[in-house]
Design a protein around this motif. Structure first.
Motif, PDB file in Angstrom:
ATOM      1  N   ARG A 104       0.805  -1.225   0.000  1.00 25.78           N
ATOM      2  CA  ARG A 104       0.000   0.000   0.000  1.00 25.78           C
ATOM      3  C   ARG A 104       0.838   1.275   0.000  1.00 25.78           C
ATOM      4  N   LEU A 105       2.110   1.178   0.310  1.00 26.03           N
ATOM      5  CA  LEU A 105       2.929   2.383   0.455  1.00 26.03           C
ATOM      6  C   LEU A 105       2.999   3.173  -0.849  1.00 26.03           C
ATOM      7  N   THR A 106       2.723   4.467  -0.748  1.00 24.38           N
ATOM      8  CA  THR A 106       2.807   5.382  -1.887  1.00 24.38           C
ATOM      9  C   THR A 106       3.760   6.508  -1.519  1.00 24.38           C
ATOM     10  N   VAL A 204       8.352  12.736   4.884  1.00 27.36           N
ATOM     11  CA  VAL A 204       9.129  12.024   5.910  1.00 27.36           C
ATOM     12  C   VAL A 204       8.418  10.749   6.338  1.00 27.36           C
ATOM     13  N   THR A 205       7.086  10.768   6.382  1.00 25.33           N
ATOM     14  CA  THR A 205       6.346   9.552   6.726  1.00 25.33           C
ATOM     15  C   THR A 205       6.623   8.449   5.709  1.00 25.33           C
ATOM     16  N   THR A 209       8.743   5.007   6.537  1.00 23.20           N
ATOM     17  CA  THR A 209       8.026   3.747   6.328  1.00 23.20           C
ATOM     18  C   THR A 209       8.772   2.859   5.329  1.00 23.20           C
ATOM     19  N   ALA A 210       9.226   3.457   4.237  1.00 26.36           N
ATOM     20  CA  ALA A 210       9.975   2.690   3.237  1.00 26.36           C
ATOM     21  C   ALA A 210      11.252   2.110   3.826  1.00 26.36           C
ATOM     22  N   ALA A 211      11.907   2.871   4.697  1.00 31.43           N
ATOM     23  CA  ALA A 211      13.140   2.383   5.320  1.00 31.43           C
ATOM     24  C   ALA A 211      12.879   1.127   6.146  1.00 31.43           C
ATOM     25  N   MET A 212      11.737   1.087   6.832  1.00 27.63           N
ATOM     26  CA  MET A 212      11.420  -0.087   7.638  1.00 27.63           C
ATOM     27  C   MET A 212      11.040  -1.282   6.754  1.00 27.63           C
TER      28      MET A 212
END
Length: 252
Positions: A104-106, A204-205, A209-212
């Motif tokens: 779902r990450l955008t 930044v969110t 999130t992508a880093a995790m």
């Protein structure tokens, strides 16, 4: 998801400098501060505390001069809230939490998207801590300890990111805990008032999130403070999944 979020809460509190496990509760204490946001307890999933358990938990806070306080997902331990209320605990807040999964990450990508950085120096960590303190309206004061906590988060397996202000310093940023139970908590998303409305929170969110997810975490969750911030998080890919309850025992 409630059980996973609550299991994470337990594991995360066990990372605190001082930990007390009392009758189905885990309490985490940060000796450098009396902030109730950094000194609190949470129940084990499925806990069924007795009156004696709750009394012992209260004593662990009182002997340290701290406010007895808990944060937890009530659906993961249905017997806990009634037991706490029977001992005088009152509700501070009920927050909905949102969850993002890799599918779902955008990530915002446009010419106007702010450049996101990872702090590298003591000065940058201090600037971010000061920016977050201002963003949260003085709920906590910026400090050397706050900057050090951000550094420990980044170095301990979490993620910390910020956006530099055009005039120098920090415009805003975010941090995410180190993972546990295949999830991680994104917290401390804040933008200085003078820099709001420029996409900093979303940028930044998304990057944190992508880093995790790059580290193999199956989900990231967060709580939001208002409908405006909720819309920001939903654009990045977060969706509602449950609630968290905040309770404390006021001094009489």
């Amino acid at each position: 998801m409630d059980m996973q979020v609550q299991s994470f809460a337990v594991a995360n509190l066990r990372r605190r400098p001082v930990v007390a496990e009392i009758g189905g509760f885990v309490a985490g204490f940060s000796p450098e501060t009396d902030s109730p946001y950094l000194n609190y307890a949470t129940p084990l999933p499925g806990a069924e505390p007795t009156e004696r358990d709750v009394t012992a938990l209260i004593g662990a806070f009182r002997e340290r001069g701290l406010l007895p306080r808990l944060e937890f997902a009530p659906e993961a331990a249905p017997a806990v809230a009634p037991a706490l209320r029977a001992s005088g605990f009152e509700t501070e807040a009920v927050h909905e939490y949102l969850v993002c999964t890799p599918d779902r990450l955008t990530i915002p990508r446009s010419a106007d998207t702010p450049a996101v950085r990872t702090p590298a120096t003591d000065e940058e960590y201090a600037e971010l801590d000061a920016a977050l303190a201002e963003a949260f309206g003085g709920v906590f004061a910026s400090s050397a300890e706050g900057a050090a906590r951000l550094r420990r988060t980044q170095q301990g397996g979490g993620a910390v990111r910020f956006v530099r202000a055009p005039e120098g310093g920090c415009a805003g940023g975010a941090s995410c805990s180190a993972p546990a139970e295949d999830t991680a908590e994104l917290s401390g998303v804040g933008t200085r008032p003078a820099h709001r409305g420029r996409g900093i929170a979303a940028a930044v969110t998304a990057e944190v999130t992508a880093a995790m997810f790059a580290r193999g975490v199956g989900s990231v969750w967060l709580e939001y403070s208002g409908e405006g911030s909720r819309r920001v998080y939903e654009r990045v890919g977060y969706r509602p999944r449950g609630t968290r309850l905040y309770v404390s025992l006021p001094h009489r």
